[in-house]
Design a protein around this motif. Structure first.
Motif, PDB file in Angstrom:
ATOM      1  N   ILE A  21       8.409 -18.952  23.394  1.00 28.64           N
ATOM      2  CA  ILE A  21       7.220 -19.803  23.320  1.00 28.64           C
ATOM      3  C   ILE A  21       6.471 -19.815  24.646  1.00 28.64           C
ATOM      4  O   ILE A  21       7.049 -20.087  25.699  1.00 28.64           O
ATOM      5  N   THR A  33      12.480 -27.552  21.558  1.00 31.04           N
ATOM      6  CA  THR A  33      11.458 -27.264  22.567  1.00 31.04           C
ATOM      7  C   THR A  33      11.231 -28.465  23.464  1.00 31.04           C
ATOM      8  O   THR A  33      11.216 -28.342  24.702  1.00 31.04           O
ATOM      9  N   ILE A  48       4.339 -24.530  14.592  1.00 30.28           N
ATOM     10  CA  ILE A  48       5.576 -23.824  14.918  1.00 30.28           C
ATOM     11  C   ILE A  48       6.421 -23.683  13.658  1.00 30.28           C
ATOM     12  O   ILE A  48       6.482 -24.586  12.825  1.00 30.28           O
TER      13      ILE A  48
END
Length: 311
Positions: free
Chosen positions: A22, A45, A207
């Protein structure tokens, strides 16, 4: 001004890749949405960003500072509202906040001032001495938010903060998020509830399966990835002359017909409708039913991934 930068961030557990390369920048003062289904990699994340887990590879920068090299400095700048309630149920709200304040290094008069202030922000001053297990789910969520604000962070990360609560508490939290952002706080809001992200955020990352599929402003996403607005008509009759006249209108991208039903794709329904209605009237057709569908984030997600948002 960039406040957060993720550079090729990756997280693996054994051989399973949970977050895959990412790269993302977030501007100071943004209310940024991270949208995806359960298991997409959102929580992993933000756990890396908050310093709770270490990336397998990649870099995280906060105000240009590599938080791997300066982890405590990074944590001082970030407040995290976790998905799970991070409170002691047998303690009162004020005692929970005092405990978490001490964990942030606060003490004495400053700690008491901050506890009073965050209770005011979440509007629970009058319930501060009650134990947490006596609170409703929505009230517990609000104290969870208060705890994340104790050390006056520059960045607030909210991971699914409305899961399992009543609609009134949910609306209160959403309005409070907007208020905090309006005061200048950078907010990262993760959810698999499309309507929350659509209500709160201007710029959004979608995502899925550990990868960011797209990052853009909300309206750009809806207009660029989808075929504009769709106006569906059921008419009393559909003549060849009517179809020919409609196809001459520049506002109509695509026209689909089945018997007396028409589906028209247009850029903006509000601007296109007057001409469309005029042509229908001039061709002596009556409108039996009309429906306007505008693109939303759920339809964007469906187009990108081929599955519904909550799958």
């Amino acid at each position: 001004m960039e406040i957060i930068k993720l550079d090729r961030l990756e997280k693996k557990y054994n051989e399973k890749t949970v977050v895959s390369g990412i790269t993302l920048s977030i501007e100071k003062g943004e209310l940024f949405g991270l949208l995806g289904p359960n298991g997409a990699g959102k929580s992993t994340t933000i756990s890396m960003l908050a310093g709770l887990i270490k990336p397998t590879s990649g870099k995280i920068y906060v105000n240009g500072m590599d938080i791997a090299k300066h982890p405590m400095e990074g944590k001082k700048r970030i407040g995290l509202v976790p998905q799970e309630i991070a409170l002691y149920p047998a303690l009162s709200a004020v005692d929970n906040l005092r405990f978490w304040g001490r964990m942030y290094g606060l003490s004495g008069k400053h700690l008491e001032e901050r506890v009073t202030e965050v209770l005011r922000i979440v509007n629970l001053e009058d319930r501060k001495k009650q134990i947490i297990k006596s609170y409703s789910g929505g009230m517990q969520r609000r104290i969870n938010i208060a705890a994340a604000l104790l050390h006056e962070p520059e960045i607030l990360i909210m991971d699914e903060p409305t899961v399992g609560i009543d609609p009134q508490s949910r609306n209160y939290i959403l309005e409070k998020v907007k208020e905090l952002n309006a005061r200048g706080m950078t907010v990262i809001y993760t959810s698999h509830y499309m309507e929350e992200v659509e209500f709160l955020c201007n710029r959004i990352a979608i995502i899925d399966e550990g990868k960011i599929l797209v990052v853009d402003e909300k309206e750009n996403l809806k207009q660029s990835l989808l075929d504009g607005d769709v106006i569906d008509f059921q008419l009393s009759k559909v003549s060849p002359e009517l179809l020919a006249r409609l196809r001459e209108l520049k506002a109509i991208r695509h026209l689909r017909q089945k018997d007396r039903e028409l589906s028209l794709s247009v850029d903006k329904a509000g601007q296109a409708l007057p001409d469309i209605l005029r042509v229908i009237s001039e061709n002596n057709a009556d409108i039996v039913q009309m429906k306007v569908e505008q693109p939303n984030l759920e339809s964007v997600f469906l187009k990108l991934t081929g599955k519904a948002l909550r799958d």
